[in-house]
Design an enzyme around this catalytic site. Structure first.
Site, PDB file in Angstrom:
ATOM      1  N   ALA A  23       0.810  -1.239   0.000  1.00  0.00           N
ATOM      2  CA  ALA A  23       0.000   0.000   0.000  1.00  0.00           C
ATOM      3  C   ALA A  23       0.836   1.279   0.000  1.00  0.00           C
ATOM      4  CB  ALA A  23      -0.952  -0.011   1.198  1.00  0.00           C
ATOM      5  N   ASP A  72       6.840  -8.516   4.892  1.00  0.00           N
ATOM      6  CA  ASP A  72       7.194  -8.995   3.548  1.00  0.00           C
ATOM      7  C   ASP A  72       6.251 -10.140   3.182  1.00  0.00           C
ATOM      8  OD1 ASP A  72       8.288 -10.138   1.311  1.00  0.00           O
ATOM      9  OD2 ASP A  72      10.324 -10.267   2.110  1.00  0.00           O
ATOM     10  N   ASN A  99      -2.727  -6.981  -2.965  1.00  0.00           N
ATOM     11  CA  ASN A  99      -2.289  -6.144  -4.080  1.00  0.00           C
ATOM     12  C   ASN A  99      -0.774  -6.196  -4.314  1.00  0.00           C
ATOM     13  OD1 ASN A  99      -2.232  -3.506  -5.799  1.00  0.00           O
ATOM     14  ND2 ASN A  99      -0.946  -3.045  -4.014  1.00  0.00           N
ATOM     15  N   SER A 156      -3.814  -9.520 -13.327  1.00  0.00           N
ATOM     16  CA  SER A 156      -3.320  -8.677 -14.433  1.00  0.00           C
ATOM     17  C   SER A 156      -3.880  -9.246 -15.732  1.00  0.00           C
ATOM     18  CB  SER A 156      -1.795  -8.755 -14.482  1.00  0.00           C
ATOM     19  OG  SER A 156      -1.320  -8.215 -15.695  1.00  0.00           O
ATOM     20  N   TYR A 169       6.064 -14.013 -14.506  1.00  0.00           N
ATOM     21  CA  TYR A 169       5.106 -13.040 -13.952  1.00  0.00           C
ATOM     22  C   TYR A 169       3.707 -13.367 -14.466  1.00  0.00           C
ATOM     23  CZ  TYR A 169       2.582  -8.649 -13.262  1.00  0.00           C
ATOM     24  OH  TYR A 169       1.630  -7.705 -12.922  1.00  0.00           O
ATOM     25  N   ALA A 171       2.632 -16.194 -15.580  1.00  0.00           N
ATOM     26  CA  ALA A 171       2.190 -17.476 -15.004  1.00  0.00           C
ATOM     27  C   ALA A 171       1.701 -17.276 -13.573  1.00  0.00           C
ATOM     28  CB  ALA A 171       3.336 -18.492 -15.044  1.00  0.00           C
TER      29      ALA A 171
HETATM   30  P1  NAI Z   1       3.626  -0.499  -7.500  1.00  0.00           P
HETATM   31  O1  NAI Z   1       5.033  -0.957  -7.733  1.00  0.00           O
HETATM   32  O2  NAI Z   1       3.396   0.929  -7.195  1.00  0.00           O
HETATM   33  O3  NAI Z   1       2.972  -1.350  -6.297  1.00  0.00           O
HETATM   34  C1  NAI Z   1       3.412  -2.605  -5.826  1.00  0.00           C
HETATM   35  C2  NAI Z   1       3.669  -2.473  -4.331  1.00  0.00           C
HETATM   36  O4  NAI Z   1       3.921  -3.766  -3.760  1.00  0.00           O
HETATM   37  C3  NAI Z   1       4.910  -1.600  -4.040  1.00  0.00           C
HETATM   38  O5  NAI Z   1       4.610  -0.636  -3.063  1.00  0.00           O
HETATM   39  C4  NAI Z   1       5.923  -2.611  -3.539  1.00  0.00           C
HETATM   40  O6  NAI Z   1       6.890  -2.078  -2.648  1.00  0.00           O
HETATM   41  C5  NAI Z   1       5.012  -3.634  -2.851  1.00  0.00           C
HETATM   42  N1  NAI Z   1       5.680  -4.907  -2.646  1.00  0.00           N
HETATM   43  C6  NAI Z   1       6.485  -5.572  -3.519  1.00  0.00           C
HETATM   44  N2  NAI Z   1       6.929  -6.704  -2.962  1.00  0.00           N
HETATM   45  C7  NAI Z   1       6.387  -6.760  -1.710  1.00  0.00           C
HETATM   46  C8  NAI Z   1       6.494  -7.689  -0.648  1.00  0.00           C
HETATM   47  N3  NAI Z   1       7.237  -8.796  -0.767  1.00  0.00           N
HETATM   48  N4  NAI Z   1       5.822  -7.434   0.503  1.00  0.00           N
HETATM   49  C9  NAI Z   1       5.053  -6.312   0.641  1.00  0.00           C
HETATM   50  N5  NAI Z   1       4.938  -5.391  -0.345  1.00  0.00           N
HETATM   51  C10 NAI Z   1       5.598  -5.618  -1.498  1.00  0.00           C
HETATM   52  O7  NAI Z   1       2.809  -0.915  -8.771  1.00  0.00           O
HETATM   53  P2  NAI Z   1       1.218  -1.079  -8.987  1.00  0.00           P
HETATM   54  O8  NAI Z   1       0.989  -0.855 -10.405  1.00  0.00           O
HETATM   55  O9  NAI Z   1       0.443  -0.306  -8.006  1.00  0.00           O
HETATM   56  O10 NAI Z   1       1.044  -2.653  -8.695  1.00  0.00           O
HETATM   57  C11 NAI Z   1       0.064  -3.172  -7.806  1.00  0.00           C
HETATM   58  C12 NAI Z   1      -0.425  -4.504  -8.335  1.00  0.00           C
HETATM   59  O11 NAI Z   1      -0.993  -4.297  -9.627  1.00  0.00           O
HETATM   60  C13 NAI Z   1       0.643  -5.573  -8.492  1.00  0.00           C
HETATM   61  O12 NAI Z   1       0.166  -6.805  -7.993  1.00  0.00           O
HETATM   62  C14 NAI Z   1       0.844  -5.647 -10.013  1.00  0.00           C
HETATM   63  O13 NAI Z   1       1.248  -6.931 -10.421  1.00  0.00           O
HETATM   64  C15 NAI Z   1      -0.541  -5.312 -10.504  1.00  0.00           C
HETATM   65  N6  NAI Z   1      -0.601  -4.816 -11.883  1.00  0.00           N
HETATM   66  C16 NAI Z   1       0.045  -3.661 -12.268  1.00  0.00           C
HETATM   67  C17 NAI Z   1      -0.035  -3.227 -13.584  1.00  0.00           C
HETATM   68  C18 NAI Z   1       0.665  -1.995 -14.064  1.00  0.00           C
HETATM   69  O14 NAI Z   1       0.652  -1.724 -15.291  1.00  0.00           O
HETATM   70  N7  NAI Z   1       1.276  -1.201 -13.179  1.00  0.00           N
HETATM   71  C19 NAI Z   1      -0.828  -3.962 -14.576  1.00  0.00           C
HETATM   72  C20 NAI Z   1      -1.474  -5.146 -14.063  1.00  0.00           C
HETATM   73  C21 NAI Z   1      -1.355  -5.541 -12.769  1.00  0.00           C
END
Ligand code: NAI
Length: 258
Positions: A23, A72, A99, A156, A169, A171
């Site tokens: 978040a 994490d 998320n 996604s 990713y 998969a």
């Molecule tokens: P983002 O990079 O801003 O958000 C992802 C968040 O997850 C980051 O704050 C990151 O630090 C956190 N995170 C990563 N690994 C973590 C862990 N092990 N433990 C706790 N937190 C962790 O990018 P966004 O776009 O907001 O991504 C959110 C979701 O949306 C993801 O699941 C992503 O796969 C999905 N998504 C994003 C798309 C895009 O075009 N940006 C398209 C389709 C899906």
């Protein structure tokens, strides 16, 4: 103009408690914000060493009851502790938003570059994008059953059409779609479990090659990238509206796959 796009949808969520993973930024931050604006209490999960986490919590505390839930989600001990602390602090849980996710690479690996897809990359991407969803959902299950709550997972369009995405990713996200249906079965009838599948979001998520960016907006029927708040409003709806929707993945892709 697009940055200031505001949701027309509001919910009365006073007394409800939600936990949003990942978040500190993007969709997770937008979802936490929208939930708080609707009156819910929100636990914001973020990686313990991510300086954006405490800043996001402080910013959102100006709206309502936001608490920090560092942990994490790719680590079983850390993830389960994080969920159980948030549930205890709120005295229950009504919504879990799975998320958090990571691309694992700075730029997507083209499908033809199989040589770049290592065993380590598989392990990382499956843990952070797929197994995390299982472990957080299982850890929150009894609290959600007690409240007759909901889970919303963030999948996604890569789950359906992996063109342009790194193979592991895509998969992992396809796994999230299956997991969503299976958890809907596992936790029924008390808990609804759904997913949202975003298309191209112009965020800091990854360095999309210019060609992919252009392609993704030109091919989308609505001809633009999606804003995180436009995913958040579907997440909040699936979480607290949508009373007869479960086991489903909703595409929010501006007509990309159409
Ligand atoms: P983002 O990079 O801003 O958000 C992802 C968040 O997850 C980051 O704050 C990151 O630090 C956190 N995170 C990563 N690994 C973590 C862990 N092990 N433990 C706790 N937190 C962790 O990018 P966004 O776009 O907001 O991504 C959110 C979701 O949306 C993801 O699941 C992503 O796969 C999905 N998504 C994003 C798309 C895009 O075009 N940006 C398209 C389709 C899906």
């Amino acid at each position: 103009m697009e940055q200031s796009r505001k949701s027309m949808v509001t919910f009365g969520l006073n007394g409800k408690a939600a936990l949003v993973t990942g978040a500190a930024s993007g969709i997770g931050f937008a979802s936490a914000k929208m939930l708080l604006e609707s009156g819910a209490k929100v636990a914001l999960n973020f990686l313990p060493d991510d300086p954006r986490g405490p800043k996001a919590v402080a910013e959102l505390q100006t709206i309502g009851k936001a608490i920090a839930a560092p942990g994490d989600v790719a680590d079983p001990v850390s993830a389960e502790r994080m969920i159980s602390n948030a549930v205890s602090e709120f005295g229950g849980l009504d919504l879990l938003v799975n998320n958090a996710g990571a691309p694992g690479v700075k730029e997507p690996i083209p499908a033809t570059r199989l040589d770049l897809v290592t065993e380590e990359l598989w392990d990382t991407l499956l843990q952070v994008n797929l197994v995390s969803v299982f472990r957080c959902s299982r850890a929150a299950a009894s609290a959600l059953k007690a409240s007759k709550g909901a889970i919303v997972n963030v999948a996604s369009t890569a789950a359906i059409d992996a063109r342009g995405s790194t193979i592991p990713y895509a998969a992992a996200k396809a796994g999230v779609v299956t997991l969503t249906r299976n958890f809907a079965r596992a936790l029924s009838p008390e808990v609804r479990v759904n997913a949202v599948a975003p298309g191209f979001i112009d965020s800091t998520w990854i360095n999309w090659p210019e060609e992919t960016r252009r392609d993704a907006t030109e091919k989308a029927l609505l001809k633009r990238a999606i804003q995180p708040a436009e995913i958040a409003e579907v997440i909040v709806y699936l979480g607290f509206g949508a009373s007869m929707i479960t086991g489903t993945t909703v595409l929010v892709d501006g007509g990309l796959l159409a």
